[in-house]
Design an enzyme around this catalytic site. Sequence first.
Site, PDB file in Angstrom:
ATOM      1  N   HIS A 120      17.292   2.964   3.364  1.00  0.00           N
ATOM      2  CA  HIS A 120      15.910   3.212   4.203  1.00  0.00           C
ATOM      3  C   HIS A 120      16.925   3.960   5.532  1.00  0.00           C
ATOM      4  O   HIS A 120      17.476   3.900   5.495  1.00  0.00           O
ATOM      5  CB  HIS A 120      14.277   2.310   4.695  1.00  0.00           C
ATOM      6  CG  HIS A 120      13.626   3.264   5.490  1.00  0.00           C
ATOM      7  ND1 HIS A 120      13.828   3.599   7.132  1.00  0.00           N
ATOM      8  CD2 HIS A 120      11.848   3.087   4.944  1.00  0.00           C
ATOM      9  CE1 HIS A 120      12.602   2.943   7.067  1.00  0.00           C
ATOM     10  NE2 HIS A 120      11.439   3.721   6.148  1.00  0.00           N
ATOM     11  N   ASP A 197      19.308  -6.094   4.580  1.00  0.00           N
ATOM     12  CA  ASP A 197      17.278  -5.353   5.544  1.00  0.00           C
ATOM     13  C   ASP A 197      16.987  -5.762   4.531  1.00  0.00           C
ATOM     14  O   ASP A 197      16.918  -5.478   3.038  1.00  0.00           O
ATOM     15  CB  ASP A 197      17.369  -3.320   5.199  1.00  0.00           C
ATOM     16  CG  ASP A 197      16.522  -3.573   5.457  1.00  0.00           C
ATOM     17  OD1 ASP A 197      15.312  -3.637   5.306  1.00  0.00           O
ATOM     18  OD2 ASP A 197      16.410  -2.014   5.220  1.00  0.00           O
ATOM     19  N   GLN A 200      11.688  -5.413   2.532  1.00  0.00           N
ATOM     20  CA  GLN A 200      10.919  -5.791   1.610  1.00  0.00           C
ATOM     21  C   GLN A 200      10.997  -6.497   0.899  1.00  0.00           C
ATOM     22  O   GLN A 200       9.976  -7.335   1.069  1.00  0.00           O
ATOM     23  CB  GLN A 200      11.151  -4.303   1.054  1.00  0.00           C
ATOM     24  CG  GLN A 200      10.855  -2.840   1.426  1.00  0.00           C
ATOM     25  CD  GLN A 200       9.519  -2.520   1.124  1.00  0.00           C
ATOM     26  OE1 GLN A 200       8.376  -3.293   0.675  1.00  0.00           O
ATOM     27  NE2 GLN A 200       8.957  -1.555   1.877  1.00  0.00           N
ATOM     28  N   LYS A 223       4.818  -6.270   8.163  1.00  0.00           N
ATOM     29  CA  LYS A 223       5.026  -5.849   6.191  1.00  0.00           C
ATOM     30  C   LYS A 223       5.252  -7.090   6.076  1.00  0.00           C
ATOM     31  O   LYS A 223       4.514  -7.777   4.407  1.00  0.00           O
ATOM     32  CB  LYS A 223       6.592  -5.153   5.666  1.00  0.00           C
ATOM     33  CG  LYS A 223       6.697  -4.006   6.671  1.00  0.00           C
ATOM     34  CD  LYS A 223       7.929  -2.971   5.845  1.00  0.00           C
ATOM     35  CE  LYS A 223       8.322  -1.990   5.959  1.00  0.00           C
ATOM     36  NZ  LYS A 223       7.781  -1.278   5.794  1.00  0.00           N
ATOM     37  N   CYS A 358      11.317   8.107   3.380  1.00  0.00           N
ATOM     38  CA  CYS A 358      12.291   7.283   4.659  1.00  0.00           C
ATOM     39  C   CYS A 358      13.643   7.297   3.956  1.00  0.00           C
ATOM     40  O   CYS A 358      13.899   6.265   4.072  1.00  0.00           O
ATOM     41  CB  CYS A 358      11.574   6.125   5.524  1.00  0.00           C
ATOM     42  SG  CYS A 358      10.307   7.274   7.186  1.00  0.00           S
TER      43      CYS A 358
HETATM   44  C1  LIG Z   1      13.752  -1.500   2.711  1.00  0.00           C
HETATM   45  C2  LIG Z   1      12.875  -0.473   4.525  1.00  0.00           C
HETATM   46  N1  LIG Z   1      14.185  -1.041   5.397  1.00  0.00           N
HETATM   47  C3  LIG Z   1      13.587  -1.036   6.420  1.00  0.00           C
HETATM   48  C4  LIG Z   1      12.058  -0.528   7.300  1.00  0.00           C
HETATM   49  C5  LIG Z   1      11.522  -0.402   8.810  1.00  0.00           C
HETATM   50  O1  LIG Z   1      11.162  -1.508   8.935  1.00  0.00           O
HETATM   51  P1  LIG Z   1      10.013  -1.065  10.513  1.00  0.00           P
HETATM   52  O2  LIG Z   1       9.450   0.176  10.084  1.00  0.00           O
HETATM   53  O3  LIG Z   1       8.991  -2.425  10.040  1.00  0.00           O
HETATM   54  O4  LIG Z   1      11.400  -1.214  11.398  1.00  0.00           O
HETATM   55  C6  LIG Z   1      11.086  -0.010   5.803  1.00  0.00           C
HETATM   56  C7  LIG Z   1      10.254   0.052   6.388  1.00  0.00           C
HETATM   57  O5  LIG Z   1       9.493   0.910   4.985  1.00  0.00           O
HETATM   58  C8  LIG Z   1      11.436  -0.598   4.737  1.00  0.00           C
HETATM   59  O6  LIG Z   1      10.753  -0.469   3.207  1.00  0.00           O
END
Ligand SMILES: Cc1ncc(COP(=O)(O)O)c(C=O)c1O
Length: 400
Positions: A120, A197, A200, A223, A358
């Site tokens: 992402h 990260d 998800q 999430k 993204c």
């Molecule tokens: C794999 C992953 N990493 C990071 C993020 C970013 O999360 P946040 O917008 O809650 O900071 C997302 C959001 O969709 C994501 O799916």
Amino acid sequence: MFLPSPWRQYFPGVLALAEQHEVWLDSAATAQKPQIMLDTLSQYYQQGVANVHRAQHPPGERATRAFEEARSLIASWLQADAQDAVIFTKGTTEGINLLSQALAHHFQAGDEILISAYEHHANLLPWQQLARTHDLQLTILAMDDAGHLDVDAAIAQLSPRSRVLAVSTLSNVVGHQQSLERLLSAARQQGVWSVIDGAQAAVHQRPNLQHLDCDFFVCSAHKLYGPDGVGILFARAAAVTALRHWQFGGEMVRSCDYQHAEFLPAPLGFEPGTPSTANIIAFAATLDWLMSLDSAAIAQHEAALHAAVLEGLRSRGMQIIGTPNCALVSFNAAHVHPADLAVLLGEQGIAVRAGHHCAMPLLKSLGLAGAVRVSLAMYNNGDDIQRFFNALDQALEILQ
Ligand SMILES: Cc1ncc(COP(=O)(O)O)c(C=O)c1O
């Protein structure tokens, strides 16, 4: 399609959407909230508020106690060791930005940061910016034909110049749970800091940070059925001291004069300013509630929904992106722009996401302008899936 969700009743937002004939299939973007979260938030505000960690009065003490109890509960949800740090952030994005800046002073020109090809933007751009400003090498770890990280190739790419490995365990586009044990252990052996990260993955499998051998782990509350604007940065005791303070302000100092200050260690030294107290307490209550549920039954339910989505898409000849095995499926229909499809689905009450999710470099490397993504949570049921397919059939009839 008979796949009832015993947990749906606890999510007023899902029931409210259903009353308007709307189906939420965008939980990978953000999840609907359980009643316990709403009740905790409202109780916190109704009982009288106070700042944490700064006041001597009883309301301040009560707020501080509740706040630190929330931290302990979140640490136990993470299955972290007592000496590891749980730092509150605004979300995954802020957690990774914190790491990229708080580790920056360790790097010299030519050092290397490794991320996967499916990250992402939240786990790409902070490292990309760091690489650009510090003249570092940003190495992209390749995926194999099935859309999984090629772990052997990744291990072979670790070098004496490698400093950070930052990867997610579940991609928000390909939806494949990635097993990283061997890669993390190779990174550990070579002294490379590892960042997971978990934005998800944490939703569908409770993290176990005694087993997952990373230095840092980040995720977002929103999430995880929790409130917006809260995230967790877990830092292992041996790694947290490598972090340099990155934002500055109230309640993070040990001592301060006009020209010089000394800062507290983590976590408080990394939480300057007034935290999102109510949201953090409500997040802990949400996780506590999640831990009281039958996680195996939830996993089984989500797997059954996922199988039904995959089967329905395949039987309609949709192009599935990668080999998803958890909670979400990205797909395209031949000769149809994903945004057009998402709009027609939306008009029929089906909320799915379309676009680059993204992860623009990934979509570009796959030669795709975008994809439609269906993502699932414990509150979805067979009717949701059936309604999605009815709407998809209608939309495809118009578009194809
Ligand atoms: C794999 C992953 N990493 C990071 C993020 C970013 O999360 P946040 O917008 O809650 O900071 C997302 C959001 O969709 C994501 O799916």
